[in-house]
Write a protein that holds these residues in place. Structure first.
Motif, PDB file in Angstrom:
ATOM      1  N   PHE A  74       0.841  -1.198   0.000  1.00 15.18           N
ATOM      2  CA  PHE A  74       0.000   0.000   0.000  1.00 15.18           C
ATOM      3  C   PHE A  74       0.879   1.252   0.000  1.00 15.18           C
ATOM      4  N   ARG A  75       1.867   1.277   0.891  1.00 15.93           N
ATOM      5  CA  ARG A  75       2.783   2.421   0.997  1.00 15.93           C
ATOM      6  C   ARG A  75       3.486   2.670  -0.335  1.00 15.93           C
ATOM      7  N   ASN A  76       4.030   1.636  -0.936  1.00 20.56           N
ATOM      8  CA  ASN A  76       4.767   1.782  -2.185  1.00 20.56           C
ATOM      9  C   ASN A  76       3.881   2.350  -3.294  1.00 20.56           C
ATOM     10  N   ALA A  77       2.651   1.844  -3.366  1.00 16.00           N
ATOM     11  CA  ALA A  77       1.729   2.306  -4.405  1.00 16.00           C
ATOM     12  C   ALA A  77       1.355   3.772  -4.195  1.00 16.00           C
ATOM     13  N   VAL A 124       9.742  -5.445   2.446  1.00 20.72           N
ATOM     14  CA  VAL A 124       9.032  -4.180   2.281  1.00 20.72           C
ATOM     15  C   VAL A 124       8.155  -4.200   1.030  1.00 20.72           C
ATOM     16  N   GLY A 125       7.661  -5.382   0.687  1.00 20.16           N
ATOM     17  CA  GLY A 125       6.653  -5.491  -0.355  1.00 20.16           C
ATOM     18  C   GLY A 125       7.156  -5.405  -1.778  1.00 20.16           C
ATOM     19  N   LEU A 320      -8.613  -0.466   5.777  1.00 21.92           N
ATOM     20  CA  LEU A 320      -8.034   0.840   6.098  1.00 21.92           C
ATOM     21  C   LEU A 320      -7.723   0.939   7.584  1.00 21.92           C
ATOM     22  N   SER A 321      -8.643   0.471   8.398  1.00 21.99           N
ATOM     23  CA  SER A 321      -8.430   0.511   9.842  1.00 21.99           C
ATOM     24  C   SER A 321      -7.229  -0.335  10.246  1.00 21.99           C
ATOM     25  N   ARG A 322      -7.089  -1.504   9.633  1.00 22.73           N
ATOM     26  CA  ARG A 322      -5.961  -2.390   9.959  1.00 22.73           C
ATOM     27  C   ARG A 322      -4.638  -1.761   9.538  1.00 22.73           C
ATOM     28  N   LEU A 323      -4.630  -1.101   8.386  1.00 20.77           N
ATOM     29  CA  LEU A 323      -3.410  -0.446   7.925  1.00 20.77           C
ATOM     30  C   LEU A 323      -3.032   0.721   8.828  1.00 20.77           C
ATOM     31  N   ARG A 324      -4.033   1.500   9.223  1.00 20.83           N
ATOM     32  CA  ARG A 324      -3.763   2.633  10.114  1.00 20.83           C
ATOM     33  C   ARG A 324      -3.285   2.151  11.484  1.00 20.83           C
ATOM     34  N   THR A 325      -3.838   1.053  11.947  1.00 26.16           N
ATOM     35  CA  THR A 325      -3.390   0.495  13.228  1.00 26.16           C
ATOM     36  C   THR A 325      -1.951   0.034  13.125  1.00 26.16           C
ATOM     37  N   TYR A 326      -1.621  -0.645  12.041  1.00 28.40           N
ATOM     38  CA  TYR A 326      -0.259  -1.106  11.848  1.00 28.40           C
ATOM     39  C   TYR A 326       0.717   0.080  11.782  1.00 28.40           C
ATOM     40  N   ALA A 327       0.276   1.179  11.188  1.00 27.10           N
ATOM     41  CA  ALA A 327       1.123   2.375  11.055  1.00 27.10           C
ATOM     42  C   ALA A 327       1.219   3.176  12.339  1.00 27.10           C
ATOM     43  N   GLY A 328       0.474   2.779  13.376  1.00 28.45           N
ATOM     44  CA  GLY A 328       0.544   3.474  14.649  1.00 28.45           C
ATOM     45  C   GLY A 328      -0.356   4.671  14.783  1.00 28.45           C
TER      46      GLY A 328
END
Length: 331
Positions: A74-77, A124-125, A320-328
Motif C-alpha cells: 500500500f505504501r509503495n503504491a 518491504v513489499g 483501512l483501519s488495519r493499515l492505520r493500526t499497523y502504522a501506529g
C-alpha cells in the motif's frame, strides 16, 4: 542532499524478516501435530523455559506479518502514484543510495550480499530484484514528505523556537589545550581563510574532518528542543543556538575518549520565516528529517494524507483501519 536511511535500518528490516520466516516455519512444521498440552483452553505448540507459545499467539504473529506485507505494498503504491516525476537529481541520489546499500550488504559475514538485499526488498513489499525501485521509492517518499511539510509548515512549526540550520568545521587534535605544530598550522589556515572572506562552506570542504556533515560542512537543522549528543555536545548546541544568521562561533573544545576536537559552527539560516523562504533542498531535507525523527507518527500521517488525495476505495471495510493500526495512527 539525499537522506540516506536512518542508522540501523538494515538490521531492523532483516531482523523483522527473519522473525517472520521463523514464525512461518514454526507454523508450517506444527500445523499437523496432534493437539496435546493446553493453557487456559488454548493449544500450546511450543514450551521453552516455562514459557508456553500458544496457537493464538502464533496466528496473531502470522496475521501481523501478513498485514505488514499489505502495508508496505500500500505504501509503495501511494508513494509512486503521488510522486510520478523522476528528476535527474532523484536518479543520481537513488544511484548513490544503491551503492551505499550494496556496500553495507557486502560487509556482512553471515549472509551473501544478494541474499541480504533480496530479503530486505521482500520484507518491504518488493520483488527480490527491485533494488532500483526501492532506491527511487526512497527519493519519491522524500519529495512527498517535503511537500507535506511545506504545505503544513506553519502548523508543524507553530510552537518551535530558535530554529537554525548550521554548518561545522571540525578538526581532530591530540590535546585541545596543547596543539602540535601541524594542528596549530591547520587551525591558523582556517582562521585566515574565514577572515579573508572565503565562504564557510568552501573552507569546510577543504579542512573539515567531521563525519556528521556533508562535504561542505552542512550539519543541518537544530532548535530549542534539540537534545545534545556525542556528535553535538551541550557546548556546541548552546553556541549554535546563540548565533545570528551569518555568524561564526569561536573555536569550541570537545573532549572524547578517542581524542579531542576543535569545532567552529556557522549559522547558515536562522528563524522560521527564513527557513520557510529557503529554496535550498538541503535545508528542507534536514528540517523534514528532524521533524520526522521527533514525531513517531508523522511519516505515517504524511502517507495517509497522500492516500486520501488519491481517493482509494477498499473492498474490505476493515482494511483501512488495519493499515492505520499497523502504522501506529489508530489503536
Amino acid at each position: 542532499m539525499a537522506e540516506i536511511l536512518k542508522k540501523n535500518w538494515f538490521v531492523v528490516l532483516i531482523a523483522a524478516l527473519l522473525c517472520g520466516f521463523a514464525i512461518y516455519y514454526v507454523w508450517d512444521t506444527t500445523k499437523d501435530f496432534v493437539k496435546g498440552k493446553s493453557v487456559d483452553g488454548k493449544d500450546v505448540i511450543a514450551s521453552i523455559d516455562n514459557y508456553d507459545l500458544t496457537a493464538d499467539d502464533l496466528y496473531g504473529e502470522i496475521e501481523r506479518f501478513s498485514v505488514s506485507q499489505l502495508y508496505y505494498r500500500f505504501r509503495n503504491a501511494v508513494i509512486e502514484q503521488t510522486v510520478t516525476e523522476e528528476t535527474d537529481e532523484m536518479k543520481e541520489n537513488a544511484d548513490k543510495l544503491k551503492e551505499n546499500l550494496e556496500a553495507q550488504a557486502q560487509s556482512s559475514s553471515s549472509y551473501s550480499a544478494d541474499e541480504l538485499i533480496s530479503n530486505m526488498l521482500e520484507s518491504v513489499g518488493l520483488e527480490s530484484d527491485e533494488l532500483d525501485r526501492f532506491c527511487m521509492l526512497a527519493q519519491k517518499e522524500s519529495v512527498m514528505q517535503r511537500d507535506y511539510v511545506e504545505k503544513n509548515y506553519d502548523t508543524l512549526m507553530k510552537d518551535v523556537k530558535n530554529v537554525h540550520i548550521i554548518s561545522l568545521i571540525e578538526i581532530s587534535v591530540s590535546d585541545a589545550d596543547a596543539l602540535s605544530d601541524d594542528e596549530s598550522e591547520t587551525k591558523e589556515k582556517i582562521d585566515a581563510a574565514l577572515k579573508k572572506g572565503t565562504a564557510f562552506a568552501d573552507v569546510a570542504a577543504d579542512y573539515t574532518q567531521s563525519t556528521q556533515t556533508d562535504e561542505n560542512g552542512l550539519y543541518g537543522y537544530v532548535d530549542s528542543e534539540t537534545e545534545a549528543s556525542s556528535t553535538l555536545t551541550d557546548d556546541m548546541l548552546k553556541a549554535a543556538l546563540a548565533l545570528k544568521e551569518g555568524e561564526t562561533s569561536s573555536w569550541i573544545k570537545v573532549s572524547g575518549d578517542s581524542g579531542d576536537k576543535l569545532v567552529l559552527i556557522y549559522a547558515d539560516v536562522v528563524g522560521k520565516d527564513n527557513i520557510k523562504a529557503s529554496k535550498d533542498s538541503d535545508v528542507w531535507s534536514s528540517l523534514v528529517s528532524a521533524l520526522i525523527s521527533r514525531n513517531s507518527t508523522l511519516s505515517s500521517e504524511i502517507l495517509f494524507d497522500a492516500a486520501d488525495q488519491l481517493e482509494i476505495t477498499f473492498t474490505d471495510d476493515t482494511m483501512l483501519s488495519r493499515l492505520r493500526t499497523y502504522a501506529g495512527l489508530d489503536q
